[in-house]
Design a protein around this motif. Structure first.
Motif, PDB file in Angstrom:
ATOM      1  N   HIS A 123       5.653   2.741   6.251  1.00 35.87           N
ATOM      2  CA  HIS A 123       4.216   2.078   6.011  1.00 35.87           C
ATOM      3  C   HIS A 123       4.567   0.817   5.276  1.00 35.87           C
ATOM      4  O   HIS A 123       5.530   0.330   5.121  1.00 35.87           O
ATOM      5  N   HIS A 145       3.252  -0.495   2.209  1.00 32.68           N
ATOM      6  CA  HIS A 145       3.020  -0.583   0.879  1.00 32.68           C
ATOM      7  C   HIS A 145       3.950  -1.639   0.160  1.00 32.68           C
ATOM      8  O   HIS A 145       5.048  -1.524   0.880  1.00 32.68           O
ATOM      9  N   ASP A 147       5.887  -1.699  -2.125  1.00 35.33           N
ATOM     10  CA  ASP A 147       7.400  -1.304  -2.483  1.00 35.33           C
ATOM     11  C   ASP A 147       8.297  -0.781  -1.292  1.00 35.33           C
ATOM     12  O   ASP A 147       9.180  -0.505  -1.470  1.00 35.33           O
ATOM     13  N   HIS A 148       7.654  -0.963  -0.165  1.00 37.15           N
ATOM     14  CA  HIS A 148       8.339  -0.729   1.139  1.00 37.15           C
ATOM     15  C   HIS A 148       8.628  -1.703   2.025  1.00 37.15           C
ATOM     16  O   HIS A 148       9.196  -1.759   2.855  1.00 37.15           O
ATOM     17  N   HIS A 165      -1.265   9.220   3.243  1.00 28.49           N
ATOM     18  CA  HIS A 165      -0.776   8.312   2.320  1.00 28.49           C
ATOM     19  C   HIS A 165      -1.299   6.895   2.592  1.00 28.49           C
ATOM     20  O   HIS A 165      -1.683   5.944   1.593  1.00 28.49           O
ATOM     21  N   ASP A 187       6.436   8.032   2.247  1.00 27.07           N
ATOM     22  CA  ASP A 187       5.765   8.638   1.057  1.00 27.07           C
ATOM     23  C   ASP A 187       4.975   9.732   1.516  1.00 27.07           C
ATOM     24  O   ASP A 187       3.826  10.090   0.709  1.00 27.07           O
TER      25      ASP A 187
END
Ligand SMILES: [Zn+2]
Ligand SMILES: [Zn+2]
Length: 288
Positions: free
Chosen positions: A87, A89, A91-92, A176, A195
């Motif tokens: 995904h 986000h 932090d990814h 998520h 996640d």
């Protein structure tokens, strides 16, 4: 009967620390997880293999650690065949722009996630009011500006196959985020769950610090559709993964994973869904 006997490789997840990078885990001979601050990324491919694939890119400013790991594991001129995203986000996808400056490789994400990684849509703001401790309270500090990958990113094939990974398939695990996917290999039931669920209780700060292993629901402050998240966890639990690397927490395997995931799927509304928070009540305004 002792289920451990059926999972003799449970203890084979070997933590390895490299000087230049974060902690790495040899989860399977061809599945290496690298922990960058609080988030995990995965390399699929045997050590020294000429072909491998990268899953997710970690926090912003992680590119050097990722490049170092690629050099150490696959050789000085190595580059992945592709980058796959669970995904989008922050932090990814943190290092993805830096990596794409070095590597001219395709990026794949779920069709429904593509608007969020091309700047067409912005994720809903993290919810600092959600039940669940310090990480939620500081979540307004997390960047929500979407990464803009433009034509560098393309949708995963509709038939569930994964580019460059013959024996893997992707599974839509929304909740998520809308276009969240997990990656699964039926032959050995290896799972990369992003996640969809995580293996650390992220809402408790000391557990984040100590990384105590615990199968937990998706990170609360960013999860916006709890019903879909519940369905996704059930879907993954039904696969009965033998090993799992999640976006957060130390990789897990065997009986601990099995029991933890069954428990989470069976009691999702009680243990994963927060008691309060702006994304919990579907009647509430989600526009900001
Ligand atoms: Zn996330
Ligand atoms: Zn995450």
């Amino acid at each position: 009967m002792d289920e451990e006997l059926h999972h003799p490789f449970e203890r084979t997840i070997i933590p390895m620390t490299s000087i230049t990078s974060g902690t790495g885990y040899e989860v399977l001979p061809d599945l290496y997880a690298l922990s960058l601050q609080i988030v995990n990324i995965c390399f699929i491919g045997h050590e020294h293999a000429s072909e491998f694939v990268l899953i997710d890119t970690g926090m912003p400013r992680s590119a050097d650690a990722i490049l170092d790991t690629v050099r150490e594991r696959f050789g000085s001129r190595a580059r992945p065949k592709a980058i796959l995203l669970t995904h989008g986000h922050f932090d990814h996808v943190g290092a993805i722009r830096d990596l794409l400056e070095v590597w001219d490789v395709p990026v794949y994400a779920h069709e429904l996630e593509i608007p969020y990684v091309t700047g067409k849509e912005k994720y809903p703001d993290p919810d600092p009011t959600v039940e669940g401790g310090l990480l939620a309270k500081i979540s307004p500090l997390y960047p929500t500006e979407p990464v803009r990958l433009g034509s560098r990113v393309q949708p995963l094939p509709e038939n569930g196959t994964v580019p460059f990974l013959d024996n893997w398939r992707w599974i839509h695990t929304p909740g998520h985020s809308r276009g969240h996917v997990s990656f699964f290999r039926d032959a050995d039931r290896a799972l990369i769950a992003g996640d969809a669920f995580i293996t650390v209780k992220q809402d408790e700060f000391w557990k984040v610090l100590t990384q105590k292993q615990e199968v937990s629901g998706p990170p609360r402050y960013l999860t916006t559709d709890w019903q879909a998240a519940n369905d996704s966890v059930r879907k993954l639990a039904a696969l009965d993964p033998a090993t799992a690397v999640c976006g957060h927490g130390i990789p897990m395997a065997g009986a601990d994973l099995h029991h933890g995931l069954q428990e989470l799927a069976g009691n999702f509304n009680k243990v994963a869904v927060p008691d309060y928070g702006k994304y919990v009540d579907p009647e509430q305004d989600r526009s900001h």
